[in-house]
Design a protein around this motif. Sequence first.
Motif, PDB file in Angstrom:
ATOM      1  N   GLU A  80       0.847  -1.181   0.000  1.00 28.94           N
ATOM      2  CA  GLU A  80       0.000   0.000   0.000  1.00 28.94           C
ATOM      3  C   GLU A  80       0.886   1.235   0.000  1.00 28.94           C
ATOM      4  OE1 GLU A  80      -2.391   0.539   3.578  1.00 28.94           O
ATOM      5  OE2 GLU A  80      -0.820  -0.363   4.779  1.00 28.94           O
ATOM      6  N   VAL A  81       0.378   2.308  -0.607  1.00 28.82           N
ATOM      7  CA  VAL A  81       1.076   3.595  -0.575  1.00 28.82           C
ATOM      8  C   VAL A  81       0.810   4.231   0.773  1.00 28.82           C
ATOM      9  CG1 VAL A  81       1.238   5.895  -1.609  1.00 28.82           C
ATOM     10  CG2 VAL A  81       0.782   3.908  -3.060  1.00 28.82           C
ATOM     11  N   VAL A  82       1.854   4.809   1.362  1.00 28.21           N
ATOM     12  CA  VAL A  82       1.710   5.570   2.601  1.00 28.21           C
ATOM     13  C   VAL A  82       2.344   6.939   2.378  1.00 28.21           C
ATOM     14  CG1 VAL A  82       1.611   3.587   4.138  1.00 28.21           C
ATOM     15  CG2 VAL A  82       3.814   4.540   3.574  1.00 28.21           C
ATOM     16  N   THR A  83       1.636   7.990   2.778  1.00 29.66           N
ATOM     17  CA  THR A  83       2.152   9.349   2.606  1.00 29.66           C
ATOM     18  C   THR A  83       2.634   9.889   3.940  1.00 29.66           C
ATOM     19  OG1 THR A  83       0.082  10.507   3.068  1.00 29.66           O
ATOM     20  CG2 THR A  83       0.434   9.730   0.786  1.00 29.66           C
TER      21      THR A  83
ATOM     22  N   GLY B 211      -4.305   3.175  -7.130  1.00 28.16           N
ATOM     23  CA  GLY B 211      -4.994   4.451  -7.313  1.00 28.16           C
ATOM     24  C   GLY B 211      -4.060   5.620  -7.562  1.00 28.16           C
ATOM     25  N   ILE B 212      -2.895   5.358  -8.141  1.00 27.06           N
ATOM     26  CA  ILE B 212      -1.916   6.413  -8.399  1.00 27.06           C
ATOM     27  C   ILE B 212      -2.201   7.067  -9.741  1.00 27.06           C
ATOM     28  CG2 ILE B 212       0.526   6.895  -8.837  1.00 27.06           C
ATOM     29  CD1 ILE B 212       1.148   4.463  -6.999  1.00 27.06           C
TER      30      ILE B 212
ATOM     31  N   TRP C 102       2.109  13.741  -8.344  1.00 28.96           N
ATOM     32  CA  TRP C 102       1.124  12.676  -8.451  1.00 28.96           C
ATOM     33  C   TRP C 102       0.028  12.911  -7.423  1.00 28.96           C
ATOM     34  CZ3 TRP C 102      -0.128   9.116  -4.578  1.00 28.96           C
ATOM     35  CH2 TRP C 102       0.641   9.223  -3.411  1.00 28.96           C
ATOM     36  N   ARG C 103      -1.055  12.162  -7.563  1.00 30.25           N
ATOM     37  CA  ARG C 103      -2.145  12.205  -6.576  1.00 30.25           C
ATOM     38  C   ARG C 103      -2.833  10.855  -6.582  1.00 30.25           C
ATOM     39  NH1 ARG C 103      -7.193  12.665  -9.047  1.00 30.25           N
ATOM     40  NH2 ARG C 103      -7.025  13.130 -11.257  1.00 30.25           N
TER      41      ARG C 103
END
Length: 138
Positions: free
Chosen positions: A76-79, A112-113, A123-124
């Motif tokens: 998973e992406v983590v910000t 969802g990138i 990016w969002r």
Amino acid sequence: MAVRVRLKVERGEVRVEVVALVNSGYEADTPQLMVPIDVARRLGLWPPPEDAREEVFDTAGGPIRVWVVRGAAEAEVVTPEGVRSNRVRVDIVVSPLAVEPLISDVLASELGIAIEDPGRGLWRFRWAPMEAARPSER
């Protein structure tokens, strides 16, 4: 500049955070995360386990030999602000030539990138408004 995101990768009890390059030119049929041997070792996937399949991938630099472990982990992406993508089951592709983790086109889509400006590294998440574009990880 390119787009890189921070990923949390989990394989059983093992959790590894990596910064991975979003590579839309890395076309795959499944969500794949290509990793260098040092990351594979941290995930317990080097030396290759018995269920790893040795394959040859065609790349811009020519064919490379890799080991593919299907469904080996979740990512998973983590910000920095704590925003997360959904968790995706991924195939881990171990490459002795990779210098950084690479996110395939299918994995980027499932995470969802949305790449907004590759030259500026913006990016969002697809569900976020356009003005929520984020800078690439270093």
